[in-house]
Design a protein around this motif. Structure first.
Motif, PDB file in Angstrom:
ATOM      1  N   UNK A  58       0.790  -1.221   0.000  1.00 18.37           N
ATOM      2  CA  UNK A  58       0.000   0.000   0.000  1.00 18.37           C
ATOM      3  C   UNK A  58       0.827   1.277   0.000  1.00 18.37           C
ATOM      4  N   UNK A  59       2.102   1.111  -0.189  1.00 22.56           N
ATOM      5  CA  UNK A  59       2.912   2.276  -0.531  1.00 22.56           C
ATOM      6  C   UNK A  59       3.212   2.138  -2.009  1.00 22.56           C
ATOM      7  N   UNK A  60       2.580   2.963  -2.772  1.00 17.28           N
ATOM      8  CA  UNK A  60       2.614   2.777  -4.212  1.00 17.28           C
ATOM      9  C   UNK A  60       3.491   3.823  -4.882  1.00 17.28           C
ATOM     10  N   UNK A  61       4.457   3.322  -5.625  1.00 13.84           N
ATOM     11  CA  UNK A  61       5.361   4.231  -6.323  1.00 13.84           C
ATOM     12  C   UNK A  61       4.722   4.743  -7.601  1.00 13.84           C
ATOM     13  N   UNK A  62       4.787   6.016  -7.789  1.00 10.40           N
ATOM     14  CA  UNK A  62       4.517   6.564  -9.119  1.00 10.40           C
ATOM     15  C   UNK A  62       4.880   8.031  -9.117  1.00 10.40           C
ATOM     16  N   UNK A  63       5.077   8.557 -10.310  1.00 12.28           N
ATOM     17  CA  UNK A  63       5.468   9.968 -10.357  1.00 12.28           C
ATOM     18  C   UNK A  63       4.249  10.876 -10.384  1.00 12.28           C
ATOM     19  N   UNK A  64       4.516  12.162 -10.397  1.00  8.41           N
ATOM     20  CA  UNK A  64       3.461  13.130 -10.151  1.00  8.41           C
ATOM     21  C   UNK A  64       2.706  13.542 -11.416  1.00  8.41           C
ATOM     22  N   UNK A  65       1.853  12.662 -11.915  1.00  3.24           N
ATOM     23  CA  UNK A  65       1.007  13.040 -13.048  1.00  3.24           C
ATOM     24  C   UNK A  65      -0.379  12.470 -12.814  1.00  3.24           C
ATOM     25  N   UNK A  66      -1.370  13.123 -13.349  1.00  2.00           N
ATOM     26  CA  UNK A  66      -2.721  12.650 -13.100  1.00  2.00           C
ATOM     27  C   UNK A  66      -2.943  11.292 -13.759  1.00  2.00           C
ATOM     28  N   UNK A  67      -2.253  11.060 -14.889  1.00  3.63           N
ATOM     29  CA  UNK A  67      -2.399   9.779 -15.573  1.00  3.63           C
ATOM     30  C   UNK A  67      -1.922   8.631 -14.673  1.00  3.63           C
ATOM     31  N   UNK A  68      -0.755   8.821 -14.086  1.00  3.80           N
ATOM     32  CA  UNK A  68      -0.212   7.800 -13.199  1.00  3.80           C
ATOM     33  C   UNK A  68      -1.136   7.582 -12.002  1.00  3.80           C
ATOM     34  N   UNK A  69      -1.612   8.674 -11.455  1.00  3.92           N
ATOM     35  CA  UNK A  69      -2.502   8.574 -10.311  1.00  3.92           C
ATOM     36  C   UNK A  69      -3.747   7.771 -10.667  1.00  3.92           C
ATOM     37  N   UNK A  70      -4.282   8.045 -11.811  1.00  2.91           N
ATOM     38  CA  UNK A  70      -5.486   7.343 -12.267  1.00  2.91           C
ATOM     39  C   UNK A  70      -5.224   5.853 -12.394  1.00  2.91           C
ATOM     40  N   UNK A  71      -4.139   5.549 -13.077  1.00  2.00           N
ATOM     41  CA  UNK A  71      -3.785   4.163 -13.344  1.00  2.00           C
ATOM     42  C   UNK A  71      -3.580   3.376 -12.051  1.00  2.00           C
ATOM     43  N   UNK A  72      -2.801   3.947 -11.156  1.00  2.00           N
ATOM     44  CA  UNK A  72      -2.472   3.229  -9.917  1.00  2.00           C
ATOM     45  C   UNK A  72      -3.696   3.076  -9.018  1.00  2.00           C
ATOM     46  N   UNK A  73      -4.531   4.088  -9.007  1.00  2.00           N
ATOM     47  CA  UNK A  73      -5.727   3.993  -8.172  1.00  2.00           C
ATOM     48  C   UNK A  73      -6.667   2.932  -8.723  1.00  2.00           C
ATOM     49  N   UNK A  74      -6.781   2.885 -10.012  1.00  2.00           N
ATOM     50  CA  UNK A  74      -7.602   1.846 -10.651  1.00  2.00           C
ATOM     51  C   UNK A  74      -7.100   0.454 -10.268  1.00  2.00           C
ATOM     52  N   UNK A  75      -5.809   0.279 -10.413  1.00  2.00           N
ATOM     53  CA  UNK A  75      -5.205  -1.010 -10.064  1.00  2.00           C
ATOM     54  C   UNK A  75      -5.524  -1.372  -8.620  1.00  2.00           C
TER      55      UNK A  75
END
Lengths: 336, 336
Positions: B219-236
Motif C-alpha cells: 500500500x505504498x505505491x510508487x509513481x510519479x506526479x502526473x494525473x495519468x499515473x494517479x489514475x492508473x495506480x488507483x484503478x489497479x
DNA sequence: AATTGTAATGCAAACGTTTGCACTGAAAAA
DNA sequence: TTTTTCAGTGCAAACGTTTGCATTACAATT
C-alpha cells in the motif's frame, strides 16, 4: 577581495590600463590586452560593480514591483512566469533584477523612491494594477523609465506597456469554433471591473460581428472568476432552453465550474457542448477532460516588457508605446 | 540628484555631521539632528546606497537563485510564494533582493561569482536542487553565507536549510484519518528520486507503526506526479480487491487522477474512500470535490530562509542548522 | 587661575572604479 | 636632422559616502 590595483601591479601597468582592458577600449594595444587578461584570469579578478556604478552613475539594475494583494488579475503562476521572462532579458543585458513586493497598505511612492534614489534602479517594471494617475506623474517627474505589465488606458499620458492580446485571443477562439461548424457561442465570465475582461468581451463581439452570426446579448454572461459562479451560470444557461453549442470562458477557475455543470446535466463535452478557456496551462491540463485554451505567453510578456524598458533606458527620449503579445489556441479535449 | 554635500551646505554643517545624523550617531546633539533632518526633508534627500556600499563594503543585498528547469520539485505557484516570503524578510531588514535564473546549461559558479564579486550580494538563497557537493565547497571557500530551500542531506558538510516538515505532514494526515476511524490507508505517489517524497513516505511508515495498524507494504505505491499515473495506480488498487478506506496522495497533480479513478468506479468520496493530498492550495480548492490537504506554508519557508540567511550574515561564525516548517491539515470535502 | 575632561563637530582619507588630459616615444613628414 | 603626428599609456580627480582622528569650546575639577 582582489581589486583592480592588484591586477595593475601584477601586470606592471596602471589601473587605467586595466580598466580600459576590461571595457575593451580600442586605444589599448593587443599585446597589453593579452597580458592584462592573463593576469585577470590568473588572479580570478572580477570588477566591483558597486564602484563602477558610483563613478558611472549607472547601477545596471532594474526593479520589478509585485502587487501582492492583487491575486485576482495577476495570479501566482502567471506572475511567476513574468519574472522569468524579465530575468532572462536582464541576463542578456547583464543587468540585475531587484524585486520588491508592494501592497495596498504601503505607499508605493516610498518604495519606488527608495529603489530609485537609494538603490539606484535605472528603470522599473510594474503591474498596471498599481499604476494610478498620480504614480505615473510621479514617475515621469522623477524621470525614471518604467513599463507596465498590462494594457494601460489610452487616456493615461504616454506610458509604455506590454500585455497579452486579449481581444484577438477571444476572436481566435470564436473563429476556431466557427471553423468546427459551431455558431451558437456563449461567452461566460464578463467582469466589467477588469480591463482584460472587457477586452476579451470586445473580441467576442467583434468576431461574432465579422463572421456575421446573430449576436444574442444574453449570451455574454457576467460573472466573476470562481468555479461556483461558473457552475451556477452554466446551469442557468442550460436550463434556459436555448443552449449554446460552445462556450468560451473568460477566465480559468470559472471553466472548472462550467465543465462540471455540463457534466452534471449529463451532456457530453465536446459532442454536445465545446468549451474553450483562457490561459492557465497548468489547470487546463489537469482537468478531466483537458481543456482547450487560448494560450497566453506570459514569459514572453515579461521578456518583452524588460526589453522595452531597456530601450527606454538607453534612449531616453523614446516615445512610449504599447505591445500586444499574440495568443494561440491550444487544442485539448473540450473541443472537436 | 541631490547629495550629502548639498544637505551639509544647506544645513551649515559638515558632511560628516549629516552622515552621523542619518545613521543616528549618539555623538550628535539633538538640536543639530533636528536642524539637519529638517533640511533632509525639505530637500527630499535620500542617501546613495551605492556610495555607502562602496565604503562600508556592504551592499545590503541578497540574491535568490531560481532553478528554472526544475519544474518538478519546485513548481511555479510554490516558488512564487517563496519569493514573497523572502522579500518580506528583506523589507524588514531594509535589504534588497536580487533574483537570478539558473538552468542546467549554465555554470552556476559563474552566476554566483558574478552575484557575489561584481554585484556584491552578501548572501544567497538557493533551491537545494542545484546544490551539488562541489558547489557547497565553492560557496564555503568564498566565505559567502547561503541557505538552501529544501532539506539538505546530513551527509553534506554543514549547510543551513529550511524545508517543509514533510515527514510530520504525512504523519498528521495518517493521524487525522485514524481519528475518523479509518485504518486501511494507502500512500500513493512514492518517488524514490525525490527527497521530499522519501520523507513523506517515512512519515507514513512511522505513523502507521506508532498507531499500530498493520502495515501492508503493497500500500505504498510508487509513481510519479502526473494525473495519468494517479489514475492508473488507483484503478489497479481498487481492482486488486483489497481496497483501502483512505488514500494519501504524495503529490498534487497525482490526486486529480486518483479522485477521477474513484469516481469512475462509482465510489463515493469521502463515504467509500477518503482522500488527502499534499499542498497546492490552488488546485485543491478548484477540484470537485475540493480536496482535503496537508497544507504547506511556503511563504513562511521563504521568510524563514531569508531570516536564517541574515543571521548568518550578521554573525558569520554561526553554526549551520536545519529548520522544518510545520504543516497543517486543511479539511475540505474529500474526508469526513 | 590653571588644568583636565568631555561633548560636539570638522577634516581628510578611503572605498574601487572611470576618464579627461598630459605625457612618452617612435614613426612619418618636412 | 628637425619637426609633426599619433598610438599607447599613466596621472590624478572624481563619484558620494563613512569614520578615525584632531580640534574646539566650554564645564568641571584642582
Amino acid at each position: 577581495m582582489i581589486s583592480i590595483k592588484e591586477v595593475a601591479k601584477a601586470a606592471g601597468v596602471s589601473t587605467s590600463t586595466v580598466s580600459r582592458v576590461i571595457n575593451n577600449s580600442p586605444s589599448i594595444s593587443q599585446s597589453t590586452k593579452d597580458k592584462v587578461w592573463a593576469v585577470i584570469k590568473k588572479l580570478n579578478y572580477s570588477p566591483n560593480n558597486i564602484a563602477k556604478a558610483l563613478i558611472t552613475n549607472k547601477s545596471y539594475t532594474i526593479a520589478l514591483l509585485i502587487d501582492v494583494d492583487d491575486d485576482k488579475s495577476f495570479q501566482n503562476p502567471f506572475f511567476y512566469e513574468v519574472i522569468h521572462g524579465i530575468e532572462k532579458s536582464c541576463q542578456e543585458k547583464e543587468f540585475s533584477l531587484m524585486v520588491a513586493n508592494v501592497n495596498t497598505k504601503m505607499k508605493k511612492q516610498d518604495i519606488i523612491s527608495w529603489l530609485v534614489k537609494s538603490k539606484r534602479a535605472e528603470g522599473i517594471v510594474l503591474p498596471v494594477s498599481i499604476l494610478t494617475r498620480e504614480l505615473v506623474k510621479e514617475l515621469k517627474d522623477m524621470g525614471i523609465p518604467f513599463v507596465a505589465v498590462g494594457e494601460v488606458d489610452s487616456i493615461q499620458d504616454n506610458v509604455s506597456w506590454v500585455d497579452i492580446d486579449n481581444k484577438k485571443g477571444t476572436e481566435k477562439a470564436v473563429y476556431y469554433l466557427y471553423e468546427q461548424g459551431l455558431k451558437d457561442i456563449a461567452f461566460i465570465g464578463y467582469d466589467s471591473t477588469k480591463d482584460f475582461s472587457k477586452r476579451r468581451v470586445e473580441g467576442f463581439k467583434s468576431a461574432i460581428e465579422k463572421i456575421g452570426i446573430s449576436n444574442n446579448d444574453s449570451w455574454i454572461i457576467s460573472c466573476n472568476n470562481s468555479k461556483e459562479q461558473g457552475y451556477k451560470e452554466m446551469m442557468k444557461l442550460i436550463d434556459s432552453g436555448k443552449m449554446p453549442q460552445a462556450v468560451i470562458c473568460g477566465n480559468d477557475s470559472l471553466s472548472v465550474g462550467v465543465i462540471k455543470a455540463i457534466q452534471d446535466k449529463d451532456l457530453k463535452i465536446p459532442e454536445d457542448i465545446s468549451v474553450i478557456s483562457f490561459d492557465s496551462r497548468q489547470i487546463a491540463s489537469l482537468m478531466y477532460p483537458e481543456v482547450t485554451t487560448v494560450d497566453v505567453d506570459v514569459f514572453e510578456m515579461g521578456y518583452q516588457s524588460a526589453k522595452m524598458l531597456f530601450d527606454l533606458i538607453e534612449n531616453n527620449n523614446l516615445t512610449d508605446q504599447g505591445l500586444l503579445i499574440s495568443t494561440k489556441i491550444i487544442k485539448r479535449n473540450t473541443t472537436k
